[in-house]
Design a protein around this motif. Structure first.
Motif, PDB file in Angstrom:
ATOM      1  N   GLU A 101       0.843  -1.191   0.000  1.00 29.89           N
ATOM      2  CA  GLU A 101       0.000   0.000   0.000  1.00 29.89           C
ATOM      3  C   GLU A 101       0.882   1.247   0.000  1.00 29.89           C
ATOM      4  O   GLU A 101       1.900   1.296   0.698  1.00 29.89           O
ATOM      5  N   GLU A 102       0.491   2.222  -0.761  1.00 29.41           N
ATOM      6  CA  GLU A 102       1.246   3.471  -0.815  1.00 29.41           C
ATOM      7  C   GLU A 102       1.336   4.091   0.585  1.00 29.41           C
ATOM      8  O   GLU A 102       0.348   4.172   1.316  1.00 29.41           O
ATOM      9  N   GLY A 103       2.529   4.481   0.985  1.00 29.85           N
ATOM     10  CA  GLY A 103       2.740   5.091   2.293  1.00 29.85           C
ATOM     11  C   GLY A 103       2.905   4.098   3.422  1.00 29.85           C
ATOM     12  O   GLY A 103       2.990   4.495   4.588  1.00 29.85           O
ATOM     13  N   LYS A 104       2.957   2.796   3.105  1.00 32.13           N
ATOM     14  CA  LYS A 104       3.076   1.768   4.160  1.00 32.13           C
ATOM     15  C   LYS A 104       4.382   0.989   4.018  1.00 32.13           C
ATOM     16  O   LYS A 104       4.428  -0.217   4.233  1.00 32.13           O
ATOM     17  N   ALA A 105       5.453   1.687   3.689  1.00 34.30           N
ATOM     18  CA  ALA A 105       6.732   1.025   3.433  1.00 34.30           C
ATOM     19  C   ALA A 105       7.326   0.384   4.685  1.00 34.30           C
ATOM     20  O   ALA A 105       8.190  -0.488   4.587  1.00 34.30           O
ATOM     21  N   ARG A 106       6.902   0.804   5.863  1.00 29.36           N
ATOM     22  CA  ARG A 106       7.484   0.261   7.092  1.00 29.36           C
ATOM     23  C   ARG A 106       6.921  -1.107   7.458  1.00 29.36           C
ATOM     24  O   ARG A 106       7.416  -1.759   8.374  1.00 29.36           O
ATOM     25  N   ALA A 287      -3.598  -8.375   8.799  1.00 30.43           N
ATOM     26  CA  ALA A 287      -3.297  -6.939   8.724  1.00 30.43           C
ATOM     27  C   ALA A 287      -3.262  -6.430   7.283  1.00 30.43           C
ATOM     28  O   ALA A 287      -3.035  -5.246   7.050  1.00 30.43           O
ATOM     29  N   GLU A 288      -3.507  -7.308   6.326  1.00 28.45           N
ATOM     30  CA  GLU A 288      -3.430  -6.933   4.915  1.00 28.45           C
ATOM     31  C   GLU A 288      -4.477  -5.876   4.570  1.00 28.45           C
ATOM     32  O   GLU A 288      -5.626  -5.949   4.995  1.00 28.45           O
ATOM     33  N   LEU A 289      -4.066  -4.878   3.819  1.00 25.19           N
ATOM     34  CA  LEU A 289      -4.970  -3.836   3.325  1.00 25.19           C
ATOM     35  C   LEU A 289      -5.764  -3.167   4.448  1.00 25.19           C
ATOM     36  O   LEU A 289      -6.941  -2.864   4.302  1.00 25.19           O
TER      37      LEU A 289
END
Length: 306
Positions: A101-106, A287-289
């Motif tokens: 997801e965009e913005g969820k690189a961590r 925790a997906e999406l």
């Protein structure tokens, strides 16, 4: 909705069973948190099992069936994204695919390694890039993930943009995860039933006690429902069906995994029994999406758009 498999679907699944037979059991004395097999992955690609969605006679329902079947194996296979999402973006994208997801690189990314294709999905569109070694930080060895995972430490300034509908890619992502969860739940249930049928207490198998049988029956109902909702979502192509399928899958995973580890008692807290190879994967999928809450909101928005 057709509730029985047709001849083509049965044949494909039989072929997968034959191909995956050497990987259907855990290697002796292996207590790894996650299992992988490059040989199995290569065989799936060579035989075209991850490309069934592009075959007109098979389509997305067959892709969901393949994902569900492979998820039952103790070996983690990057099949969900490749079989269900990749055909909608670019069938030539190099595998493995890591959906983010965009913005969820961590967040931990499944199957992330040098050479993997990272697909970023979000308000800016659908973009992809090839992960390199300097972008990746491995997860700690004692982290309880049932998948091979790693973390992105950086992203390239320039990515490949794909002219596809973000909502449609997200829908396919949800269906893929629901189908994968259905397979994981089914395998975890089978593993638990085998254990409680063989383990004896007070001179009789645990599975003969009424309280356990009732809870197992409820868990089986929830597991079966995850399967059918995933197949329905694959067949209808509906945004609402996809969101509801993943919502129920994530809800069921939280409920039944607790039961399964309880039923196994002390063995449920060790790596000597293979149950963790499915339940630890399910934990990450919950925790997906955005998890259950996000799927519920997505379903409501699809059914009653503002």
């Amino acid at each position: 909705m057709q509730l029985s498999l047709n001849e083509d679907q049965t044949q494909v699944l039989d072929f997968i069973d034959s191909l995956a037979k050497p990987y259907a059991t855990v290697p002796m004395h292996d207590v790894s948190l996650a299992l992988e097999s490059a040989e199995l992955d290569e065989a799936l690609v060579e035989n075209g099992f991850l490309d069934v969605m592009a075959v007109e006679e098979l389509g997305p329902v067959m892709a969901a069936l393949v994902i569900e079947k492979l998820a039952r194996l103790p070996f983690a296979v990057e099949a969900a994204a490749s079989a269900m999402v990749r055909p909608l973006i670019d069938p030539e994208l190099p595998r493995p695919l890591c959906l983010m997801e965009e913005g969820k690189a961590r967040k931990p990314l499944r199957f992330l390694r040098p050479g993997a294709t990272v697909v970023v999905v979000g308000p800016s569109g659908v973009r992809s890039f090839t992960a390199t070694e300097d972008m990746i930080a491995p997860a700690q060895e004692d982290t309880l993930y049932g998948y091979p995972v790693a973390f992105l430490t950086s992203q390239p300034d320039s990515m490949t943009s794909h002219d596809v509908d973000v909502a449609e890619i997200t829908r396919a992502w949800r269906v893929a995860m629901a189908a994968e969860a259905a397979g994981l739940l089914g395998a975890a249930l089978a593993s638990t039933v085998t254990y409680v049928s063989e383990r004896k207490q007070f001179g009789r198998p645990l599975a003969t006690f009424q309280g356990m049988r009732h809870r197992l029956a409820e868990d089986q109902v929830m597991t079966n429902t995850v399967y059918w909702l995933a197949m329905r979502a694959a067949g209808t192509g509906s945004q609402a069906d996809a969101a509801m399928a993943l919502h129920h899958a994530q809800e069921a995973a939280k409920r039944v995994c607790y039961d399964y580890h309880q039923f196994l008692g002390g063995m449920g807290m060790t790596l000597e029994h293979p149950l963790h190879l499915w339940t630890y994967r399910l934990k990450l999928l919950t925790a997906e999406l955005g998890g259950r809450g996000a799927q519920g909101l997505a379903a409501a928005e699809a059914l009653w758009p503002s």
